[in-house]
Enzyme design. Structure first.
Site, mmCIF file in Angstrom:
data_model
loop_
_atom_site.group_PDB
_atom_site.id
_atom_site.type_symbol
_atom_site.label_atom_id
_atom_site.label_comp_id
_atom_site.label_asym_id
_atom_site.label_seq_id
_atom_site.Cartn_x
_atom_site.Cartn_y
_atom_site.Cartn_z
ATOM 1 N N GLY A 99 6.455 -23.914 -14.937
ATOM 2 C CA GLY A 99 6.400 -22.496 -15.282
ATOM 3 C C GLY A 99 6.422 -22.276 -16.780
ATOM 4 O O GLY A 99 7.134 -21.421 -17.294
ATOM 5 N N ASN B 292 -0.188 -23.452 -16.667
ATOM 6 C CA ASN B 292 -1.374 -23.119 -15.883
ATOM 7 C C ASN B 292 -1.797 -21.669 -16.144
ATOM 8 O O ASN B 292 -2.866 -21.390 -16.672
ATOM 9 C CB ASN B 292 -1.084 -23.344 -14.383
ATOM 10 C CG ASN B 292 -2.316 -23.146 -13.533
ATOM 11 O OD1 ASN B 292 -3.442 -23.247 -14.010
ATOM 12 N ND2 ASN B 292 -2.111 -22.852 -12.262
ATOM 13 N N HIS C 82 6.915 -20.078 -11.629
ATOM 14 C CA HIS C 82 5.461 -20.180 -11.790
ATOM 15 C C HIS C 82 4.877 -18.785 -11.937
ATOM 16 O O HIS C 82 5.331 -17.842 -11.289
ATOM 17 C CB HIS C 82 4.835 -20.844 -10.560
ATOM 18 C CG HIS C 82 5.219 -22.282 -10.388
ATOM 19 N ND1 HIS C 82 5.837 -22.774 -9.271
ATOM 20 C CD2 HIS C 82 5.058 -23.341 -11.217
ATOM 21 C CE1 HIS C 82 6.027 -24.064 -9.406
ATOM 22 N NE2 HIS C 82 5.576 -24.443 -10.583
ATOM 23 N N ASP D 10 -0.142 -32.264 -8.828
ATOM 24 C CA ASP D 10 0.908 -31.274 -9.085
ATOM 25 C C ASP D 10 1.385 -30.701 -7.744
ATOM 26 O O ASP D 10 0.568 -30.237 -6.939
ATOM 27 C CB ASP D 10 0.308 -30.156 -9.962
ATOM 28 C CG ASP D 10 1.356 -29.214 -10.501
ATOM 29 O OD1 ASP D 10 2.539 -29.609 -10.586
ATOM 30 O OD2 ASP D 10 0.998 -28.062 -10.836
ATOM 31 N N ASP E 237 6.771 -32.700 -3.809
ATOM 32 C CA ASP E 237 7.638 -31.518 -3.860
ATOM 33 C C ASP E 237 8.183 -31.214 -2.466
ATOM 34 O O ASP E 237 7.580 -30.497 -1.681
ATOM 35 C CB ASP E 237 6.847 -30.320 -4.401
ATOM 36 C CG ASP E 237 7.694 -29.059 -4.459
ATOM 37 O OD1 ASP E 237 8.879 -29.124 -4.082
ATOM 38 O OD2 ASP E 237 7.170 -28.011 -4.871
ATOM 39 N N ASN F 139 4.737 -27.893 -17.953
ATOM 40 C CA ASN F 139 3.537 -27.546 -17.171
ATOM 41 C C ASN F 139 3.049 -26.151 -17.519
ATOM 42 O O ASN F 139 3.817 -25.189 -17.475
ATOM 43 C CB ASN F 139 3.868 -27.548 -15.680
ATOM 44 C CG ASN F 139 4.176 -28.927 -15.139
ATOM 45 O OD1 ASN F 139 4.374 -29.863 -15.897
ATOM 46 N ND2 ASN F 139 4.224 -29.043 -13.830
HETATM 47 P P1 13P Z 1 2.619 -21.537 -15.002
HETATM 48 O O1 13P Z 1 1.473 -21.172 -14.104
HETATM 49 O O2 13P Z 1 3.702 -20.538 -14.973
HETATM 50 O O3 13P Z 1 2.167 -21.861 -16.378
HETATM 51 O O4 13P Z 1 3.282 -22.865 -14.380
HETATM 52 C C1 13P Z 1 2.496 -23.987 -14.173
HETATM 53 C C2 13P Z 1 3.234 -25.032 -13.425
HETATM 54 O O5 13P Z 1 4.434 -25.134 -13.478
HETATM 55 C C3 13P Z 1 2.425 -25.965 -12.638
HETATM 56 O O6 13P Z 1 3.198 -26.847 -11.902
#
Ligand code: 13P
Length: 284
Positions: A208, A231, A179, A84, A106, A229
């Protein structure tokens, strides 16, 4: 089975569903995500950021961990091991050499020309090794791996040129997501999203994923997003459960019991996303 991104996203694009990408941070998270995806029969993308890879020991450690868990836990759903936000060509090559099946390069903070040059080099290296490549246009804002940055919106013409020149496998156009936690209500340009998906013919990636309501998630999937995505949302769920557990059981000190206390909360989130994205029980 470890597969590349194309193996799972092509079907998702045709049938208008979305594959969840969850970031991994350690052995337990990887195990919880794999077990829940397998339970629900959903393909899954495990995203490891450079920060997470360094935290866990390195690219070879992460690859060995994921491969061993897939085997020991009898995971039968397709699993993508994805870098990532690889920040350099070297990072992507290291991940590929170690056995990652997909990488994101990226270079979105560079000019379009430089982004094309860097991304093309990664694509050539990756495609020769049956590894897929995601790249970003515009710039997704917010905070990740403790690095904060501002948002810059993607432009349709740039996306078309970028995809044609680089031959990437999926595109992350910055269209309003950030994010980490949103300040206020997230706003997306779904019309532009549709146009980018139509003109580039590629599966789109929405970064995000935390803090976007279900209606907007479904609208994004309808507009061509095939990978979302997530996280922060898992981090929040896990941390809250651990905090409550430690308050309730202040005398417990076995790390296995403490880390495991976040399992149910995490698995509930994972299951909810898989169901919302409608990624279970499709043929891949
Ligand atoms: P979040 O942490 O906002 O869920 O985003 C995760 C992300 O985009 C990882 O590349």
């Amino acid at each position: 089975m470890l597969v590349n991104m194309k193996d799972v996203l092509e079907n998702a694009k045709i049938d208008h569903y979305c594959i969840p990408h969850f970031n991994i941070n350690n052995l337990e998270w990887t195990r919880f995500i794999l077990e829940e995806a397998n339970q629900l029969n959903s393909p899954i993308i495990l995203g490891a950021s450079e920060g997470a890879v360094n935290y866990m020991g390195g690219y070879k450690t992460v690859t060995a961990l994921v491969k061993a868990l897939v085997s020991d836990l009898n995971i039968t759903v397709p699993v993508v091991l994805h870098l990532d936000h690889g920040k350099s060509i070297e990072a992507c090559k290291k991940a590929i050499d170690a056995g990652f099946t997909s990488v994101m390069i990226d270079a979105s903070k560079e000019t379009l020309e430089t982004n094309i040059a860097i991304t093309s080099e990664v694509v050539e290296y990756a495609h020769n090794r049956y590894v897929t490549v995601e790249a970003e246009i515009g710039h997704i804002g917010g905070t990740e791996d403790d690095i904060s940055s501002d948002i810059a919106f993607a432009k349709l013409d740039d996306c078309i040129t970028f995809v044609k020149e680089t031959q990437i496998d999926c595109l992350a156009p910055a269209l309003g997501s950030v994010h980490g936690l949103y300040k206020g209500e997230p706003k997306f340009d779904f019309e532009l999203m549709k146009k980018i998906a139509k003109e580039t013919k590629l599966p789109l990636v929405l970064h995000g994923g935390t803090g976007i309501d279900d209606v907007k998630i479904l609208e994004a999937i309808k507009s061509g997003v095939c990978k979302i995505n997530i996280n922060t949302e898992l981090q929040l769920a896990w941390t809250e459960a651990i905090r409550n557990f430690l308050t309730e059981y202040p005398n417990i000190y076995d790390p296995r019991k403490i880390i495991k206390a976040g399992e149910i909360a995490m698995k509930e989130k994972i299951a909810a996303k898989i169901k919302l994205f409608n990624s279970m029980e499709h043929q891949n």
